[in-house]
Design an enzyme around this catalytic site. Sequence first.
Site, PDB file in Angstrom:
ATOM      1  N   LEU A  53       0.746  -1.194   0.059  1.00 44.55           N
ATOM      2  CA  LEU A  53       0.052  -0.187  -0.079  1.00 44.55           C
ATOM      3  C   LEU A  53       0.866   1.103   0.013  1.00 44.55           C
ATOM      4  CD1 LEU A  53      -2.869  -0.964   2.671  1.00 44.55           C
ATOM      5  CD2 LEU A  53      -2.946  -0.916   0.333  1.00 44.55           C
ATOM      6  N   ASP A  54       0.224   2.203  -0.591  1.00 47.31           N
ATOM      7  CA  ASP A  54       1.019   3.439  -0.589  1.00 47.31           C
ATOM      8  C   ASP A  54       1.580   3.773   0.985  1.00 47.31           C
ATOM      9  OD1 ASP A  54       1.247   3.715  -3.365  1.00 47.31           O
ATOM     10  OD2 ASP A  54      -0.390   5.209  -3.412  1.00 47.31           O
ATOM     11  N   MET A  55       2.418   4.668   1.281  1.00 46.26           N
ATOM     12  CA  MET A  55       2.906   5.188   2.318  1.00 46.26           C
ATOM     13  C   MET A  55       1.627   5.808   3.098  1.00 46.26           C
ATOM     14  SD  MET A  55       6.131   7.398   3.607  1.00 46.26           S
ATOM     15  CE  MET A  55       6.190   8.025   5.425  1.00 46.26           C
TER      16      MET A  55
END
Length: 212
Positions: A53-55
């Site tokens: 997942l994106d940060m």
Amino acid sequence: MSEVSVVYADDTLLVLDKPAGLLSVPGKGDDKQDCLSRRVQQRHAEARVVHRLDMATSGLLVMALGAGAQRTLNAAFAKRAVHKRYVAVVDGLLTSPDADWAVIDLPILLDWPNRPRRIIDVQGKPSCTRWRVLQHNPTAQTTRLELEPVTGRSHQLRVHLQALQHPILGDALYGTPASQTKADRLLLHASRLELTHPVSGQALVFTSEPPF
């Protein structure tokens, strides 16, 4: 595992609820070594990354325990046999042209001079997102959406919503100045994960309520 909530665990896999602001895997530089995968591996040395997942995105993420489980889960993701849904809040009042699910089918390309940004470009990889409206907020001029990525490109949901001119609130990469100031984080959360257990073959469904 500080700040990492374990939703499910057995001898084969872990399902985690990642907080916003934590990297999924290490980045480049000493300041980007703290991440979900390393925190998990401190307790489960055999834990292996399957997807990310994106940060700035929160929510459900699965890790494999061991190489065999990783291979099986990687294959399931490649075959699109793992189904994910997200909840997002976007700027403006977005109305679906269809009664239920609508589709964004636009190719995505890495914007190389401005990486890690992505752009819509005919030379990009085919990318498809299903979406539907959950709720409008006329006072705030925002729309809560449920999103289902059919493909799994980097930043896909964020780029596709920007393409509709309804960026996700709090998106520092793809938002407008107005949409960025409407939230103190990216309002994107991986809320549902469906997969087949690599060993038992059991259908597993996990859910996580958005913290916004």
